[in-house]
Motif scaffolding. Structure first.
Motif, PDB file in Angstrom:
ATOM      1  N   LEU A 142      -8.916   2.366  -6.831  1.00 18.28           N
ATOM      2  CA  LEU A 142      -7.932   1.731  -5.960  1.00 18.28           C
ATOM      3  C   LEU A 142      -6.993   0.802  -6.735  1.00 18.28           C
ATOM      4  O   LEU A 142      -7.452  -0.029  -7.508  1.00 18.28           O
ATOM      5  CB  LEU A 142      -8.667   0.906  -4.900  1.00 18.28           C
ATOM      6  CG  LEU A 142      -7.818   0.441  -3.733  1.00 18.28           C
ATOM      7  CD1 LEU A 142      -7.717   1.545  -2.686  1.00 18.28           C
ATOM      8  CD2 LEU A 142      -8.423  -0.800  -3.093  1.00 18.28           C
ATOM      9  N   ALA A 144      -4.493  -2.113  -6.060  1.00 19.36           N
ATOM     10  CA  ALA A 144      -4.158  -3.021  -4.948  1.00 19.36           C
ATOM     11  C   ALA A 144      -2.916  -3.856  -5.250  1.00 19.36           C
ATOM     12  O   ALA A 144      -2.719  -4.306  -6.382  1.00 19.36           O
ATOM     13  CB  ALA A 144      -5.342  -3.946  -4.679  1.00 19.36           C
ATOM     14  N   GLU A 173      -2.440  -2.435   5.269  1.00 23.91           N
ATOM     15  CA  GLU A 173      -3.363  -3.576   5.286  1.00 23.91           C
ATOM     16  C   GLU A 173      -4.637  -3.274   6.070  1.00 23.91           C
ATOM     17  O   GLU A 173      -5.746  -3.587   5.638  1.00 23.91           O
ATOM     18  CB  GLU A 173      -2.639  -4.799   5.872  1.00 23.91           C
ATOM     19  CG  GLU A 173      -3.484  -6.037   5.798  1.00 23.91           C
ATOM     20  CD  GLU A 173      -2.709  -7.308   6.135  1.00 23.91           C
ATOM     21  OE1 GLU A 173      -1.541  -7.203   6.575  1.00 23.91           O
ATOM     22  OE2 GLU A 173      -3.286  -8.392   5.951  1.00 23.91           O
ATOM     23  N   LEU A 176      -6.929  -0.967   4.211  1.00 24.57           N
ATOM     24  CA  LEU A 176      -7.465  -1.671   3.047  1.00 24.57           C
ATOM     25  C   LEU A 176      -8.604  -2.601   3.471  1.00 24.57           C
ATOM     26  O   LEU A 176      -9.691  -2.583   2.884  1.00 24.57           O
ATOM     27  CB  LEU A 176      -6.335  -2.444   2.362  1.00 24.57           C
ATOM     28  CG  LEU A 176      -6.667  -3.216   1.084  1.00 24.57           C
ATOM     29  CD1 LEU A 176      -7.308  -2.314   0.047  1.00 24.57           C
ATOM     30  CD2 LEU A 176      -5.394  -3.833   0.499  1.00 24.57           C
ATOM     31  N   LEU A 183     -12.130  -7.704  -0.768  1.00 24.52           N
ATOM     32  CA  LEU A 183     -10.920  -8.039  -1.533  1.00 24.52           C
ATOM     33  C   LEU A 183     -10.114  -9.125  -0.805  1.00 24.52           C
ATOM     34  O   LEU A 183     -10.000  -9.090   0.417  1.00 24.52           O
ATOM     35  CB  LEU A 183     -10.070  -6.771  -1.709  1.00 24.52           C
ATOM     36  CG  LEU A 183      -8.831  -6.887  -2.589  1.00 24.52           C
ATOM     37  CD1 LEU A 183      -9.200  -7.165  -4.052  1.00 24.52           C
ATOM     38  CD2 LEU A 183      -8.003  -5.589  -2.526  1.00 24.52           C
ATOM     39  N   TYR A 187      -4.040  -9.317  -0.852  1.00 31.20           N
ATOM     40  CA  TYR A 187      -3.636  -7.928  -1.116  1.00 31.20           C
ATOM     41  C   TYR A 187      -3.532  -7.204   0.216  1.00 31.20           C
ATOM     42  O   TYR A 187      -4.495  -7.145   0.978  1.00 31.20           O
ATOM     43  CB  TYR A 187      -4.651  -7.244  -2.047  1.00 31.20           C
ATOM     44  CG  TYR A 187      -4.681  -7.900  -3.402  1.00 31.20           C
ATOM     45  CD1 TYR A 187      -3.730  -7.581  -4.360  1.00 31.20           C
ATOM     46  CD2 TYR A 187      -5.627  -8.879  -3.696  1.00 31.20           C
ATOM     47  CE1 TYR A 187      -3.720  -8.220  -5.590  1.00 31.20           C
ATOM     48  CE2 TYR A 187      -5.629  -9.526  -4.922  1.00 31.20           C
ATOM     49  CZ  TYR A 187      -4.677  -9.190  -5.863  1.00 31.20           C
ATOM     50  OH  TYR A 187      -4.663  -9.830  -7.069  1.00 31.20           O
ATOM     51  N   ALA A 190      -2.307  -0.751  -0.810  1.00 29.86           N
ATOM     52  CA  ALA A 190      -3.016  -0.153  -1.947  1.00 29.86           C
ATOM     53  C   ALA A 190      -2.684   1.323  -2.087  1.00 29.86           C
ATOM     54  O   ALA A 190      -2.258   1.976  -1.126  1.00 29.86           O
ATOM     55  CB  ALA A 190      -4.523  -0.325  -1.771  1.00 29.86           C
ATOM     56  N   TYR A 192      -4.733   4.675  -3.273  1.00 28.93           N
ATOM     57  CA  TYR A 192      -6.125   5.098  -3.509  1.00 28.93           C
ATOM     58  C   TYR A 192      -6.119   6.488  -4.131  1.00 28.93           C
ATOM     59  O   TYR A 192      -5.482   7.412  -3.608  1.00 28.93           O
ATOM     60  CB  TYR A 192      -6.879   5.096  -2.169  1.00 28.93           C
ATOM     61  CG  TYR A 192      -8.287   5.638  -2.244  1.00 28.93           C
ATOM     62  CD1 TYR A 192      -9.259   5.003  -3.005  1.00 28.93           C
ATOM     63  CD2 TYR A 192      -8.651   6.799  -1.545  1.00 28.93           C
ATOM     64  CE1 TYR A 192     -10.553   5.503  -3.070  1.00 28.93           C
ATOM     65  CE2 TYR A 192      -9.949   7.297  -1.599  1.00 28.93           C
ATOM     66  CZ  TYR A 192     -10.889   6.641  -2.377  1.00 28.93           C
ATOM     67  OH  TYR A 192     -12.168   7.136  -2.447  1.00 28.93           O
ATOM     68  N   VAL A 291     -11.419  -1.394  -8.498  1.00 31.09           N
ATOM     69  CA  VAL A 291     -10.108  -1.867  -8.036  1.00 31.09           C
ATOM     70  C   VAL A 291      -9.293  -2.377  -9.227  1.00 31.09           C
ATOM     71  O   VAL A 291      -9.848  -3.019 -10.121  1.00 31.09           O
ATOM     72  CB  VAL A 291     -10.273  -3.048  -7.037  1.00 31.09           C
ATOM     73  CG1 VAL A 291      -8.910  -3.473  -6.489  1.00 31.09           C
ATOM     74  CG2 VAL A 291     -11.212  -2.685  -5.912  1.00 31.09           C
ATOM     75  N   PRO A 293      -6.242  -4.835  -9.252  1.00 31.48           N
ATOM     76  CA  PRO A 293      -5.216  -5.636  -8.577  1.00 31.48           C
ATOM     77  C   PRO A 293      -3.960  -5.697  -9.444  1.00 31.48           C
ATOM     78  O   PRO A 293      -4.060  -5.870 -10.659  1.00 31.48           O
ATOM     79  CB  PRO A 293      -5.862  -7.020  -8.450  1.00 31.48           C
ATOM     80  CG  PRO A 293      -7.318  -6.818  -8.725  1.00 31.48           C
ATOM     81  CD  PRO A 293      -7.387  -5.649  -9.655  1.00 31.48           C
TER      82      PRO A 293
END
Ligand SMILES: Cc1cc2nc3c(=O)[nH]c(=O)nc-3n(C[C@H](O)[C@H](O)[C@H](O)COP(=O)(O)OP(=O)(O)OC[C@H]3O[C@@H](n4cnc5c(N)ncnc54)[C@H](O)[C@@H]3O)c2cc1C
Length: 418
Positions: A142, A144, A173, A176, A183, A187, A190, A192, A291, A293
């Motif tokens: 992912l 983010a 959102e 996510l 998370l 954030y 995302a 994926y 993830v 970020p």
């Protein structure tokens, strides 16, 4: 027809290559002074991402404009040790130029896609073959972002992925939060990549591959190689004295391949992009999708040892002491990205620094040396050594057989004149 091969280096590249060659009927000796999968290699402490999406070169158009800002930010993902700059400058210039135009990054992304697109399947198979199915997990990966706008600011990167057939879903959102409640709420968007996989213990995985290779007949010599010669047949001189010879020598010593190549007169431009990790053990591991970020650009990977946060690119000479301040940056990001970590006061933390063996054009160096046809390069994998290892092993097998895949020619050391 087969024969004997010496593989130098038991990181993810050397160990996978040794296993594949031995299984194909070659008589393999694997040399490494350190334990396979040990802390000395990049393969020990990396993020464990097996990502078909890691095809976007580090050097992208306009990078030169961002570099000063990045370098001035002490908490940013890229730092440079100024005292090492004179030594690094030639590499840095080639690195920036390699991504200076869109046409260049399109080409690099296409080649990386060829190398990485089936990495997850190949690793699932390798894990099965080595009895380590528990270490390779295909839960997707992912990326983010604070919002859709920041995702769109990386439009070229996602376009390159799309054009190369890397499938991804866009998560709003709600989706996510639903899939990754741990998370931070900072954030809200995302991308994926469902096909992505990860390794839950990269050091143990390498050690397990070597165990299987030994059972298949590979001989392990726990000695470093000081130099390689090629006449009348390939021979390695060991650091402890003495030597070994074989029909072929495969150089898979990560960043240290540079010195070994230099001894053969091949000055491959490769530098260490030093990276760090912090692994934070805590009672709960509330998520099992790795993830990245967008703020910080670090891989957050659920592992058997806890949440591993790895990343940072620090350009510095390899003999410089680690700058553990970089780990503080990783830790701060982790605590900001996963509020639950703040509620678990006593983390059992481990920290580590390793060397990404990186070429300026963002591609590994794989195949026969033009002037020494029995010496085969298998190094320079930069940020993608884990994902690319099984394919690299297959390419080395093609090289020793003298039947390389047509696409493999773009990875040859000949592109640097060797
Ligand atoms: C922080 C960080 C995060 C990363 N995250 C990812 C990721 O998520 N996914 C991914 O695909 N890649 C990732 N990478 C990159 C990846 O770790 C490397 O590309 C890969 O491990 C390189 O493997 P290697 O076998 O070539 O080198 P290494 O793992 O460094 O192994 C080289 C081996 O050679 C041995 N050696 C050295 N000199 C000699 C000698 N003279 N004689 C004999 N043996 C010798 C060493 O002891 C070592 O065991 C990351 C790297 C870092 C640093």
């Amino acid at each position: 027809m087969t024969g004997s091969v010496i593989v130098i280096g038991a990181g993810i590249i050397g160990s996978t290559t040794a296993l594949v060659l031995q299984e194909a009927g070659w008589n393999v000796t694997l040399c490494d002074p350190n334990p396979p999968g040990g802390k000395e290699g990049a393969s020990y402490g990396n993020g464990g991402w097996i990502s078909p999406a890691s095809i976007v070169p580090m050097s992208m158009p306009g990078l030169w404009r961002q570099v000063p800002g990045l370098l001035m930010d002490p908490d940013g993902p890229l730092t440079i040790d100024w005292t090492s700059l004179p030594r690094l400058a030639p590499w840095l210039i080639r690195f920036v130029l390699s991504g200076a135009t869109e046409a260049r990054v399109v080409r690099t992304a296409g080649l990386l896609n060829w190398l990485l697109h089936d990495g997850p399947e190949r690793h699932l198979e390798l894990a099965k073959q080595t009895g380590q199915e528990h270490l390779i997990v295909q839960n997707g990966l992912l990326y983010a972002y604070p919002d859709r706008q920041s995702f769109e600011s990386e439009a070229l990167a996602w376009r390159l992925r799309k054009e190369n057939g890397v499938f991804f879903e866009e998560w709003d959102e709600e989706k996510l939060r639903c899939n990754l409640a741990a998370l931070s709420a900072d954030y809200r968007f995302a991308a994926y990549v469902p096909k992505g996989a990860h390794c839950r213990d990269t050091g143990a995985y390498v050690a397990g591959i070597v165990d299987t290779a030994v059972r298949a007949g590979v001989r392990v010599v726990s000695r470093g190689v000081r130099s390689i010669s090629n006449a009348p047949r390939p021979r390695v001189t060991l650091e402890a004295g003495g030597g070994l010879d074989a029909d072929y020598v495969v150089v898979a010593a990560g960043i240290h391949s540079r010195e070994l190549m230099r001894g053969l007169g091949a000055k491959i431009p490769m530098t260490s992009e030093r990276g760090y990790h912090v692994t934070m053990a805590s009672a709960d591991q509330p998520f099992d999708i790795p993830v990245m970020p967008s703020t910080g650009k670090m891989a957050n990977t659920p592992t058997n040892m806890g949440l591993r946060v790895s990343g940072q690119v620090e350009l510095a000479a390899i003999d410089k002491a680690p700058n553990w301040r970089r780990v503080e940056v990783l830790k701060r990001h982790a605590l900001a990205s996963y509020p639950y970590l703040n509620d678990t006061p006593h983390h059992d933390m481990t920290i580590w620094m390793g060397h990404r063996p990186s070429t300026p054009d963002g591609l590994p160096v794989i195949g026969r040396l033009a002037r020494h046809q029995r010496i085969i390069a298998a190094f320079g994998h930069g940020h993608v050594g884990v994902g690319a290892a099984p394919k690299t092993a297959e390419m080395v097998l093609g090289a020793v057989k003298g039947r390389p895949a047509q696409e493999a020619s773009d990875f040859l050391p000949a592109r640097f004149g060797y």
